[in-house]
Design an enzyme around this catalytic site. Structure first.
Site, PDB file in Angstrom:
ATOM      1  N   SER A 132      14.504  44.695   6.220  1.00  0.00           N
ATOM      2  CA  SER A 132      14.374  46.071   6.230  1.00  0.00           C
ATOM      3  C   SER A 132      13.915  46.927   4.737  1.00  0.00           C
ATOM      4  CB  SER A 132      15.336  47.067   6.940  1.00  0.00           C
ATOM      5  OG  SER A 132      15.111  48.199   6.921  1.00  0.00           O
TER       6      SER A 132
ATOM      7  N   GLY B  45      20.425  54.787  12.224  1.00  0.00           N
ATOM      8  CA  GLY B  45      20.000  56.139  11.646  1.00  0.00           C
ATOM      9  C   GLY B  45      20.308  55.755  10.051  1.00  0.00           C
ATOM     10  N   PHE B  46      21.070  54.971   9.462  1.00  0.00           N
ATOM     11  CA  PHE B  46      21.372  54.696   8.172  1.00  0.00           C
ATOM     12  C   PHE B  46      21.423  53.201   8.006  1.00  0.00           C
ATOM     13  CE2 PHE B  46      22.730  58.525   9.685  1.00  0.00           C
ATOM     14  CZ  PHE B  46      22.475  59.374   8.853  1.00  0.00           C
ATOM     15  N   GLY B  47      21.045  52.554   6.784  1.00  0.00           N
ATOM     16  CA  GLY B  47      21.508  51.546   6.257  1.00  0.00           C
ATOM     17  C   GLY B  47      23.027  51.368   5.941  1.00  0.00           C
ATOM     18  N   GLY B  48      23.568  50.047   5.497  1.00  0.00           N
ATOM     19  CA  GLY B  48      24.677  49.942   4.898  1.00  0.00           C
ATOM     20  C   GLY B  48      25.846  50.409   5.640  1.00  0.00           C
TER      21      GLY B  48
ATOM     22  N   ASP C 158      20.153  43.759  14.186  1.00  0.00           N
ATOM     23  CA  ASP C 158      19.884  44.917  13.234  1.00  0.00           C
ATOM     24  C   ASP C 158      21.185  45.785  12.955  1.00  0.00           C
ATOM     25  OD1 ASP C 158      18.761  46.670  11.499  1.00  0.00           O
ATOM     26  OD2 ASP C 158      17.171  47.335  12.938  1.00  0.00           O
ATOM     27  N   GLY C 159      21.682  45.658  11.762  1.00  0.00           N
ATOM     28  CA  GLY C 159      22.691  46.532  11.247  1.00  0.00           C
ATOM     29  C   GLY C 159      24.095  45.752  10.756  1.00  0.00           C
ATOM     30  N   GLY C 160      24.262  45.929   9.479  1.00  0.00           N
ATOM     31  CA  GLY C 160      25.300  44.768   8.780  1.00  0.00           C
ATOM     32  C   GLY C 160      25.394  43.603   9.010  1.00  0.00           C
TER      33      GLY C 160
ATOM     34  N   GLY D 189      18.885  44.915   5.642  1.00  0.00           N
ATOM     35  CA  GLY D 189      18.498  45.654   4.451  1.00  0.00           C
ATOM     36  C   GLY D 189      19.471  45.495   3.276  1.00  0.00           C
TER      37      GLY D 189
HETATM   38  C1  DX5 Z   1      19.415  51.264  10.946  1.00  0.00           C
HETATM   39  C2  DX5 Z   1      18.252  50.496  10.626  1.00  0.00           C
HETATM   40  C3  DX5 Z   1      18.449  49.028  10.105  1.00  0.00           C
HETATM   41  C4  DX5 Z   1      19.300  49.260   8.918  1.00  0.00           C
HETATM   42  C5  DX5 Z   1      19.988  48.033   8.313  1.00  0.00           C
HETATM   43  O1  DX5 Z   1      19.191  52.464  11.597  1.00  0.00           O
HETATM   44  O2  DX5 Z   1      17.680  50.053  11.957  1.00  0.00           O
HETATM   45  O3  DX5 Z   1      17.149  48.232  10.233  1.00  0.00           O
HETATM   46  O4  DX5 Z   1      18.104  49.502   7.642  1.00  0.00           O
HETATM   47  O5  DX5 Z   1      20.331  48.092   7.166  1.00  0.00           O
HETATM   48  P1  DX5 Z   1      21.808  47.084   6.635  1.00  0.00           P
HETATM   49  O6  DX5 Z   1      21.218  45.615   7.024  1.00  0.00           O
HETATM   50  O7  DX5 Z   1      21.925  47.678   5.438  1.00  0.00           O
HETATM   51  O8  DX5 Z   1      22.893  47.388   7.790  1.00  0.00           O
HETATM   52 ZN    ZN Z   2      16.018  48.493  12.165  1.00  0.00          ZN
END
Ligand code: DX5
Ligand code: ZN
Length: 232
Positions: free
Chosen positions: A12, A146-149, A179-181, A201
């Site tokens: 991402s 909504g957010f990465g990480g 997707d996510g973590g 991400g």
């Molecule tokens: C969250 C996004 C993800 C996010 C993943 O809303 O859809 O794609 O960027 O980020 P990581 O891999 O850092 O959790």
């Molecule tokens: Zn995503």
């Protein structure tokens, strides 16, 4: 038992340097990514705002990797044609973001793109039952979008397993993306549950060893888990 579906790593660019997104896309291709994941956020469906079709279009020439757009927007049907024109091959819309999910997915197919549907952690797999025949992929969120990480939600693993069973029983050709973590510590269990496409991400962009090593490590761990699952 059927052969496992190929592992796909989809970094991402939400975690990339936004001041040089084209270069970041090129670097991901050089590093062995399978596709590029665009997290489109509208500040309404999720409490964050990112980019839209013009920014994606501006990066299209930088790489030959397929682009997938994860639309975290209300009424996604309004701009579908713009994403296809921007060069997006696969569009995924949230089941929670439109009343007319079935029509929205059919519109994506009519526009010549591949269609996918996403569900947030609180949405059950049963919400997908009557649209599964329209999609090439389902994205099961392993964080609240909504957010990465954010921290990975292991509570979503049974949902992935349930969906994999449903797809297999119906004889459908559907990838399961998560997707996510997603990180070295989490990718094995979710692969065993039945996921084969992995968004990452922070695990890619913040990896101390660089992009290529991070992507290779995620791929190796997922493929090892698949071998374990098929041997079981
Ligand atoms: C969250 C996004 C993800 C996010 C993943 O809303 O859809 O794609 O960027 O980020 P990581 O891999 O850092 O959790
Ligand atoms: Zn995503």
């Amino acid at each position: 038992m059927a052969a496992p579906r190929p592992v796909q790593i989809s970094p991402s660019v939400l975690s990339a340097d936004f001041s040089k997104l084209g270069d970041e896309c090129r670097a991901l291709e050089d590093a062995g990514a399978d596709r590029i994941h665009w997290d489109v956020m509208d500040g309404q469906f999720v409490p964050n705002l990112t980019f839209g079709p013009p920014v994606i279009a501006a990066c299209r020439a930088a790489t030959s990797l397929p682009f997938e757009a994860h639309l975290m927007v209300e009424t996604p049907e309004l701009l579908l044609a713009d994403y296809v024109e921007a060069g997006v091959e696969l569009i995924t819309v949230h089941a929670e973001a439109t009343v007319h999910l079935h029509r929205c997915l059919a519109q994506i197919v009519d526009l010549g793109a591949r269609a996918a549907v996403t569900i947030v952690p609180s949405t059950p797999v049963s919400a997908l039952e009557h649209v599964l025949d329209l999609v090439d992929m389902v994205l099961i969120m392993t964080v609240n979008p909504g957010f990465g990480g954010q921290a990975y939600l292991a509570s979503q693993e049974p949902k992935v397993a349930e969906l994999r069973r449903m797809v297999t029983e119906r004889g459908l050709d559907v990838d399961i993306e998560v997707d996510g973590g997603i990180a070295p510590a989490t990718i094995g269990a979710i692969t065993t549950a039945g996921a084969n496409v992995f968004v990452a991400g922070n695990a890619v962009f913040k990896a101390p060893g660089g992009l290529a090593a991070a992507i290779a490590d995620l791929r190796d761990r997922a493929e090892a888990a698949q071998r374990g699952a098929s041997a079981a």
